[in-house]
Design an enzyme around this catalytic site. Structure first.
Site, short mmCIF file in Angstrom:
data_model
loop_
_atom_site.label_atom_id
_atom_site.label_comp_id
_atom_site.label_asym_id
_atom_site.label_seq_id
_atom_site.Cartn_x
_atom_site.Cartn_y
_atom_site.Cartn_z
N HIS A 1 -28.71 -151.04 -21.95
CA HIS A 1 -28.76 -152.31 -22.68
C HIS A 1 -29.01 -152.10 -24.16
CE1 HIS A 1 -28.92 -156.62 -23.10
NE2 HIS A 1 -30.02 -156.51 -23.80
N ASP B 1 -33.05 -151.43 -25.08
CA ASP B 1 -33.06 -152.84 -25.48
C ASP B 1 -32.93 -152.97 -26.99
OD1 ASP B 1 -33.03 -155.55 -24.96
OD2 ASP B 1 -35.20 -155.76 -24.95
#
Length: 424
Positions: free
Chosen positions: A62, A306
């Protein structure tokens, strides 16, 4: 490309050379020879380093490269540079761009932008059209164009019927839905973890149950549909418990955690430094301990960066109005390695960055064997270093880690017949 790697400790449980020092000869992007004390071929550059380790290329589940639409924060090319410096040979990209990735043409745009680079980009597409949570996007078409999974990113699918439909529809082509669990009505206007620190600082908190209620709901939906669901960036002890129980019951659930949520706790916010304003929020020690235990028990399958670049105008402002997020591609491995501090074997940690993420997405496993394509990350797991602003290659500089001692550093990658290793 030709390269000779000298005396690298191989970290790959499936290899007969696991945990042994080997030499690796790479020719035309493939592993030509692997063994001990090999003779370096003539006219072939040699790379060696103290405490050199090598593994399959790392993969990030991600990251947001902000392209198209927010190129002032990051571009695909600058994101690729950050990924390479961070040791990643593959990255699954967030669809939260402008416009959002909800059509096959945008999936193809991202794939075309990353051709011929040392980092392989894998676009994710939205679950809903416009990422508005109302109508299902054209999932099958986007999968056929190269989307590896479907996610509404931090917007989270609030409508249970829409998520149920997505899970059912994805079964026809073995698609994967990825969900950031956050019940908006419970987290509304929250700025940090709800607990002693939020009370002390007078900031509205984001309760753990905002995540856990959605995790619980989505486990039920996955069980009901017999689909596949991946939870992105879980952050609470309750989520770990729920996912552990779901796996015991053979429900097709997987999960990852952001590296920053393993190292940093909510006390970092005492100075109201907006660089620590993250989503999911930094939690307290109890939750951090549960996350690390979840990694050890394989309840949590992977660790991600992230990576969320934000420009200074959106981060350097009053805490209430500052954007959530941090860059983390260059630091993700070091952050996780520093946080875990030998609580997890190095091999197990590396699998959270290599084979596990690829398995979740259904991508081929990387084999470090003669005749195979060379897709490798070289690193030193004990090297101490710190991130400095001038060494950041992302366009945005919103990191909470400047000046903090980190342990473990990637030295370079080999992928797509290219190397980013320094020439010696």
């Amino acid at each position: 490309m030709k390269l000779f790697i000298r005396a690298a400790k191989l970290i790959d449980r499936s290899s007969p050379f696991h945990n042994q020092q080997v030499d690796i000869h790479i020719l035309n992007g493939k592993i030509e020879k692997i063994g001990k004390q090999l003779k370096a071929p003539e006219n072939t550059p040699t790379f060696k380093a103290d405490n050199l380790h090598v593994s399959a290329g790392w993969f990030d589940l991600h990251a947001n490269f902000a392209d198209p639409g927010y190129e002032h924060k990051e571009t695909i090319q600058s994101g690729i540079k950050a990924a390479a410096v961070g040791g990643f040979t593959g990255v699954a990209l967030s669809p939260a761009t402008l416009p959002v990735v909800d059509s096959k043409s945008l999936v193809e745009y991202i794939n075309n932008q990353s051709k011929g680079t040392a980092v392989t980009i894998h676009p994710k597409a939205t679950v809903s059209k416009g990422m508005d949570g109302k109508e299902l996007a054209e999932l099958h078409d986007m999968s056929s164009s190269g989307a590896v999974a479907f996610s509404d990113d931090k917007k989270s699918v609030q409508n249970p019927n829409l998520l149920k439909t997505a899970l059912l529809y994805c079964k026809s082509f073995n698609g994967l839905v990825m969900q950031y669990p956050n019940q908006f009505d419970l987290s509304y206007k929250g700025m940090m973890h709800e607990g002693e620190e939020s009370t002390h600082l007078g900031l509205k908190g984001i309760p753990a149950i905002a995540e856990e209620i959605m995790v619980n709901r989505d486990i039920y939906l996955t069980d009901y549909t017999e689909g596949r669901l991946h939870f992105s960036t879980i952050s609470t002890s309750g989520s770990v418990d729920l996912i552990k129980e779901a796996k015991k019951n053979s429900i097709a659930i997987t999960a990852d955690v952001c590296a920053l949520n393993l190292l940093l706790e909510d006390k970092e916010l005492e100075e109201f430094d907006t660089r620590f304003k993250l989503m999911p929020p930094l939690r307290d020690k109890k939750h951090i301990s549960a996350l690390i235990k979840g990694l050890k028990s394989n309840t949590i399958d992977a660790i991600c960066s992230d990576h969320q670049p934000e420009d200074i105008e959106l981060k350097k402002r009053e805490f209430e109005y500052a954007a959530f997020g941090s860059i983390n591609l260059q630091t993700a491995f070091a952050v996780a390695n520093t946080a875990i501090k030998n609580q997890l074997e190095l091999t197990d940690l590396i699998e959270k960055f290599t084979s596990n993420p690829r398995k979740i997405l259904g991508l081929p496993k990387i084999n470090i064997q003669e005749g195979e394509i060379a897709n490798l990350t070289l690193f030193d797991p004990v090297l101490e270093w710190s991130l400095e602003k001038q060494t950041v290659v992302s366009k945005s500089k919103n990191s909470p880690l400047f000046g903090r001692k980190l342990i473990g550093k990637p030295l370079g990658i080999i992928n797509n017949n290219q190397s980013t290793l320094p020439k010696k």
